[in-house]
Design a protein around this motif. Structure first.
Motif, PDB file in Angstrom:
ATOM      1  N   TYR A  25      54.284  91.701  76.326  1.00 37.92           N
ATOM      2  CA  TYR A  25      54.230  92.368  75.026  1.00 37.92           C
ATOM      3  C   TYR A  25      55.047  91.580  74.011  1.00 37.92           C
ATOM      4  O   TYR A  25      56.215  91.275  74.231  1.00 37.92           O
ATOM      5  N   THR A  26      54.428  91.237  72.901  1.00 39.97           N
ATOM      6  CA  THR A  26      55.136  90.551  71.825  1.00 39.97           C
ATOM      7  C   THR A  26      54.936  91.341  70.542  1.00 39.97           C
ATOM      8  O   THR A  26      53.852  91.321  69.947  1.00 39.97           O
ATOM      9  N   PRO A  27      55.948  92.084  70.128  1.00 40.05           N
ATOM     10  CA  PRO A  27      55.804  92.889  68.911  1.00 40.05           C
ATOM     11  C   PRO A  27      55.704  91.993  67.681  1.00 40.05           C
ATOM     12  O   PRO A  27      56.169  90.846  67.685  1.00 40.05           O
ATOM     13  N   ASP A  28      55.088  92.505  66.639  1.00 39.20           N
ATOM     14  CA  ASP A  28      55.016  91.771  65.377  1.00 39.20           C
ATOM     15  C   ASP A  28      56.420  91.656  64.793  1.00 39.20           C
ATOM     16  O   ASP A  28      57.147  92.636  64.692  1.00 39.20           O
ATOM     17  N   THR A  29      56.791  90.460  64.434  1.00 42.70           N
ATOM     18  CA  THR A  29      58.113  90.212  63.880  1.00 42.70           C
ATOM     19  C   THR A  29      58.016  90.146  62.364  1.00 42.70           C
ATOM     20  O   THR A  29      57.221  89.386  61.824  1.00 42.70           O
ATOM     21  N   ASP A  30      58.846  90.957  61.704  1.00 40.33           N
ATOM     22  CA  ASP A  30      58.891  90.947  60.242  1.00 40.33           C
ATOM     23  C   ASP A  30      59.928  89.903  59.829  1.00 40.33           C
ATOM     24  O   ASP A  30      61.128  90.183  59.771  1.00 40.33           O
ATOM     25  N   LEU A  31      59.454  88.698  59.582  1.00 35.95           N
ATOM     26  CA  LEU A  31      60.374  87.603  59.285  1.00 35.95           C
ATOM     27  C   LEU A  31      61.088  87.794  57.956  1.00 35.95           C
ATOM     28  O   LEU A  31      62.241  87.369  57.804  1.00 35.95           O
ATOM     29  N   SER A  32      60.452  88.436  56.990  1.00 41.25           N
ATOM     30  CA  SER A  32      61.122  88.653  55.706  1.00 41.25           C
ATOM     31  C   SER A  32      62.289  89.633  55.869  1.00 41.25           C
ATOM     32  O   SER A  32      63.339  89.463  55.255  1.00 41.25           O
ATOM     33  N   LEU A  44      64.018  89.998  58.611  1.00 40.51           N
ATOM     34  CA  LEU A  44      65.040  89.243  59.317  1.00 40.51           C
ATOM     35  C   LEU A  44      65.806  88.339  58.358  1.00 40.51           C
ATOM     36  O   LEU A  44      67.027  88.248  58.408  1.00 40.51           O
ATOM     37  N   GLU A  45      65.080  87.705  57.446  1.00 43.01           N
ATOM     38  CA  GLU A  45      65.725  86.839  56.460  1.00 43.01           C
ATOM     39  C   GLU A  45      66.664  87.638  55.561  1.00 43.01           C
ATOM     40  O   GLU A  45      67.783  87.217  55.282  1.00 43.01           O
ATOM     41  N   GLU A  91      68.196  90.432  56.329  1.00 49.53           N
ATOM     42  CA  GLU A  91      69.345  90.851  57.128  1.00 49.53           C
ATOM     43  C   GLU A  91      70.333  89.698  57.310  1.00 49.53           C
ATOM     44  O   GLU A  91      71.542  89.880  57.183  1.00 49.53           O
TER      45      GLU A  91
END
Length: 64
Positions: free
Chosen positions: A20-27, A29-30, A32
């Motif tokens: 399982y690889t959840p969708d990563t919200d890169l924006s 994370l940036e 944070e």
């Protein structure tokens, strides 16, 4: 007997966790990481003096 279903479920759950690889919200994370760098540095935290540890040493050795 009866362990077949339990083992099959454990295998299914383990496989789901492994692949399982959840969708990563890169924006997010940036944001944070950016917010963390603009916060006060950790160097501003109060430091303990060596005297604070001396009291513990006396207590631990029974010299109180």
């Amino acid at each position: 007997m009866g362990r077949g279903r339990a083992k099959a479920k454990q295998t299914k759950v383990a496989r789901q966790l492994k692949y399982y690889t959840p969708d990563t919200d890169l924006s997010a994370l940036e944001r944070e990481l950016h917010r963390e760098s603009s916060s006060p540095s950790r160097d501003e935290t109060p430091r303990l003096d060596d005297d604070d540890y001396d009291e513990y040493g006396k207590w631990a050795s029974g010299e109180r």
